[in-house]
Design a protein around this motif. Structure first.
Motif, PDB file in Angstrom:
ATOM      1  N   GLN A 315     -38.938  15.180  -3.930  1.00 58.97           N
ATOM      2  CA  GLN A 315     -38.186  13.946  -4.141  1.00 58.97           C
ATOM      3  C   GLN A 315     -36.795  14.203  -4.691  1.00 58.97           C
ATOM      4  O   GLN A 315     -35.973  13.303  -4.732  1.00 58.97           O
ATOM      5  N   GLY A 316     -36.559  15.411  -5.139  1.00 58.40           N
ATOM      6  CA  GLY A 316     -35.231  15.750  -5.633  1.00 58.40           C
ATOM      7  C   GLY A 316     -35.049  15.552  -7.127  1.00 58.40           C
ATOM      8  O   GLY A 316     -33.914  15.482  -7.608  1.00 58.40           O
ATOM      9  N   TYR A 317     -36.133  15.468  -7.870  1.00 61.09           N
ATOM     10  CA  TYR A 317     -35.970  15.419  -9.328  1.00 61.09           C
ATOM     11  C   TYR A 317     -35.532  16.797  -9.809  1.00 61.09           C
ATOM     12  O   TYR A 317     -36.073  17.806  -9.358  1.00 61.09           O
ATOM     13  N   PRO A 318     -34.589  16.841 -10.718  1.00 61.43           N
ATOM     14  CA  PRO A 318     -34.204  18.154 -11.239  1.00 61.43           C
ATOM     15  C   PRO A 318     -35.331  18.701 -12.106  1.00 61.43           C
ATOM     16  O   PRO A 318     -35.983  17.937 -12.823  1.00 61.43           O
ATOM     17  N   LYS A 319     -35.550  20.000 -12.007  1.00 62.54           N
ATOM     18  CA  LYS A 319     -36.663  20.566 -12.777  1.00 62.54           C
ATOM     19  C   LYS A 319     -36.475  20.310 -14.265  1.00 62.54           C
ATOM     20  O   LYS A 319     -37.433  20.057 -14.993  1.00 62.54           O
ATOM     21  N   GLU A 320     -35.225  20.324 -14.707  1.00 61.81           N
ATOM     22  CA  GLU A 320     -34.975  20.108 -16.141  1.00 61.81           C
ATOM     23  C   GLU A 320     -35.353  18.683 -16.542  1.00 61.81           C
ATOM     24  O   GLU A 320     -35.775  18.448 -17.674  1.00 61.81           O
ATOM     25  N   ALA A 392     -31.014  20.696  -1.303  1.00 65.07           N
ATOM     26  CA  ALA A 392     -30.702  20.224   0.049  1.00 65.07           C
ATOM     27  C   ALA A 392     -31.098  21.253   1.103  1.00 65.07           C
ATOM     28  O   ALA A 392     -31.619  20.894   2.161  1.00 65.07           O
ATOM     29  N   VAL A 393     -30.875  22.516   0.803  1.00 65.90           N
ATOM     30  CA  VAL A 393     -31.204  23.557   1.770  1.00 65.90           C
ATOM     31  C   VAL A 393     -32.697  23.482   2.119  1.00 65.90           C
ATOM     32  O   VAL A 393     -33.098  23.700   3.250  1.00 65.90           O
ATOM     33  N   ARG A 394     -33.510  23.108   1.144  1.00 63.52           N
ATOM     34  CA  ARG A 394     -34.955  23.026   1.395  1.00 63.52           C
ATOM     35  C   ARG A 394     -35.384  21.680   1.967  1.00 63.52           C
ATOM     36  O   ARG A 394     -36.295  21.597   2.768  1.00 63.52           O
ATOM     37  N   TYR A 430     -31.602  14.320  -6.777  1.00 65.65           N
ATOM     38  CA  TYR A 430     -30.676  14.890  -5.789  1.00 65.65           C
ATOM     39  C   TYR A 430     -30.707  14.108  -4.476  1.00 65.65           C
ATOM     40  O   TYR A 430     -29.711  14.036  -3.769  1.00 65.65           O
ATOM     41  N   SER A 431     -31.832  13.503  -4.168  1.00 64.49           N
ATOM     42  CA  SER A 431     -31.922  12.758  -2.913  1.00 64.49           C
ATOM     43  C   SER A 431     -31.065  11.488  -2.933  1.00 64.49           C
ATOM     44  O   SER A 431     -30.862  10.862  -1.900  1.00 64.49           O
ATOM     45  N   ASP A 432     -30.578  11.088  -4.106  1.00 65.80           N
ATOM     46  CA  ASP A 432     -29.697   9.908  -4.165  1.00 65.80           C
ATOM     47  C   ASP A 432     -28.259  10.261  -3.789  1.00 65.80           C
ATOM     48  O   ASP A 432     -27.430   9.372  -3.603  1.00 65.80           O
TER      49      ASP A 432
END
Ligand code: GLU
Length: 557
Positions: A315-320, A392-394, A430-432
């Motif tokens: 979903q693009g949540y940052p791991k931090e 994004a690359v993934r 990140y997906s936003d």
């Protein structure tokens, strides 16, 4: 001649010549500073990284780091039916990606183990378990049990009928009464058997044990003769964790609260061995409200996508952001600390067991979103650009291509109103990003068919605004003074400088400066919402702006 326990022990373990003392010598006590905690993450390789497991590992890791101790990884693969091949590796890699890296232990299938207390994979430790079981047999605290599954089913039926606690204990523990002669005979005859612990506890008596999260607990003693060695020769969890945590020098066991009910068994096993038990911290489990029943239940890998950490990553949540969210579950004061120190590294947070909630924590998506949004806002432009690209690359080829087309432009876009005390909070994940920045790409912009102009401003005025703007775009101005240009342009065309002035006398104006800016924004970005218009214009540059404005003007003539 009377038979001896030695005969029984040697019959079961002819190959075992080592003693517990030999093991103590092989795995000497760790020399660590006062207060240093040795913790471990001990998953079964049964699939994927569960959100609850990440939480457990994170707590173990944090505790070891904060106290100057050791955090190690042990693979608990003795339940071979449940094992999913290759998932030990995956767990190590996924945790490492989150920064939860073990100081020692199992490091992945093709990598050598680290540390002097191995092997760290339970299936490779059978020789060690056997030494300890042999010791328990010699001490009269373990015995072979020949009960078949059928016998045990029958026992359960009897116990149900009698309405007594189920299990293998007291007078129901049939094999604990077998004579040595009988035990030796049946083993020699090749009958299958397991090894059970011989409990000396009494459920009517209680004992007190301190849990680091829950404080002093008064629990009933164990009286179950639990299986410690299965018929395949492998140990059960209860027994294996005891041996491993003892010889690996664990002094703080952090594990899910589902293990709390077996604590009496573990306490008795440690006592029977004459070993000091580690401290235990039983952690809250992450819960959700069941959609069907409305009741709280554990996050389930079958029912909830949130149970797999990979879901949040995709979903693009940052791991931090995920780590920070989990730390809010770990410690009630973490959130406050984080708000006060938005740019601090989480390793600076003074974690403490006393601030941990005792109840299962309800999974809170809005909170995760909020934390993630804040985290992304406070990252540097370079860091968010790099992390977004990695994601994004993934998972998002469009964004990856957008970044690749002009990495510097992307970093500049990410920097819009970022480098300031209170940065903008444009993105939750990140997906936003891509939907909000795609318009910078001329090809994407050109595909917008109907520009969403506000009908309030007539086509003639739109044209006049855009013509005026094309003549002087003010790109040499600063962010603070640029809007003055919009006001002046509006004033020349009959728009009030501010909303307030317009409201004071609506009949005197066509609108206000915000309407003027909106026309420019829609013309240049194709949308009514965009990051700060001035910064957008600076990044687009005069040529591309002019191209876009001319394109719009052509439709307005
Ligand atoms: N293998 C056990 C589990 O996955 C470990 C529990 C513990 O940490 O002791 O639940």
């Amino acid at each position: 001649m009377a038979h001896t326990l030695q005969e029984l022990a040697d019959l079961i373990f002819p190959q075992v010549s080592e003693t517990v003392a030999d093991l103590e010598a092989r795995y000497p006590r760790r020399q660590l500073p006062e207060g240093a905690m040795v913790t471990r993450f001990a998953p079964s390789p049964t699939g994927f990284l569960h959100t609850g497991s990440l939480f457990t590992a994170l707590v173990a890791y944090t505790v070891a780091k904060r106290t100057g101790g050791v955090y190690f990884f042990r693979l608990e693969d003795t339940d071979q039916k449940r094992e999913v091949a290759g998932t030990g590796d995956q767990l190590v890699d996924q945790l490492a990606w989150f920064g939860v890296v073990q100081d020692e232990g199992y490091m992945g299938a093709d990598r050598p183990e680290k540390g002097a207390y191995g092997p760290y994979v339970q299936s490779k430790r059978q020789a060690i378990y056997d030494v300890v079981i042999k010791h328990l047999i010699l001490a009269g605290r373990a015995y072979p049990c020949f009960c078949s599954k059928h016998d045990l089913d029958e026992l359960r039926a009897v116990q149900e009928a009698n309405k007594v606690v189920p299990g293998y204990y007291g007078s129901y523990a049939r094999c604990r009464k077998l004579s040595l002669t009988e035990q030796l005979r049946r083993i020699r005859a090749g009958e299958p058997y397991v090894i059970r612990f011989r409990s000396e506890g009494d459920v009517n008596r209680t004992f007190v044990i301190r849990d680091l999260v829950r404080g002093a607990l008064t629990l009933p003693e164990n009286d179950q003769d639990i299986v410690i060695r299965k018929s395949d020769g492998l140990p059960t969890y209860h027994f294996a964790h005891l041996v491993d945590d003892h010889f690996m020098g664990t002094n703080c066991v952090t594990r899910g609260e589902e293990w709390l009910s077996s604590l009496p068994i573990h306490a008795e096993l440690f006592k029977a061995m004459g070993w000091e038990a580690p401290q235990y911290a039983h952690l809250p489990v992450i819960m959700v409200n069941d959609a069907e029943t409305g009741n709280k239940r554990k996050l389930s890998k079958r029912k909830d996508r949130e149970a797999a950490v990979s879901y949040f990553i995709e979903q693009g949540y940052p791991k931090e952001g995920i780590i920070r969210y989990l730390l809010t579950i770990a410690n009630s004061n973490f959130e406050e600390w984080m708000r006060a120190n938005p740019r601090a590294d989480v390793s600076e947070f003074p974690f403490s067991f006393s601030k941990m909630s005792r109840d299962g924590a309800l999974f809170d998506l809005p909170k995760l979103n909020d934390i993630s949004q804040n985290y992304l806002a406070y990252m540097s432009a370079r860091d968010i650009a790099r992390a977004a690209n990695e994601w994004a690359v993934r998972f998002c080829p469009e964004l990856a291509a957008f970044i690749a087309a002009d990495p510097e432009r992307f970093e500049a876009i990410m920097n819009i109103e970022r480098d300031q005390p209170k940065p903008r909070k444009d993105y939750v994940k990140y997906s936003d990003i891509y939907p909000k920045v795609a318009f910078f790409d001329p090809a994407v912009y050109d595909r917008v068919e109907n520009l969403p102009f506000d009908e309030k401003v007539s086509p003639a005025d739109r044209r006049a605004i855009l013509e005026g703007f094309a003549q002087d775009m003010g790109l040499e101005r600063t962010a603070d003074t640029w809007f003055g240009l919009v006001k002046d342009l509006g004033a020349r065309l009959g728009f009030a400088p501010s909303m307030k002035e317009y409201k004071a006398d609506p009949s005197a104006f066509k609108g206000f400066s915000g309407d003027v800016a909106s026309v420019i924004r829609v013309a240049v970005t194709g949308s009514r919402n965009s990051p700060s218009l001035y910064h957008v214009l600076k990044i687009l540059g005069a040529d591309e702006i002019r191209r876009r404005v001319n394109r719009v003007l052509a439709t307005l003539r």
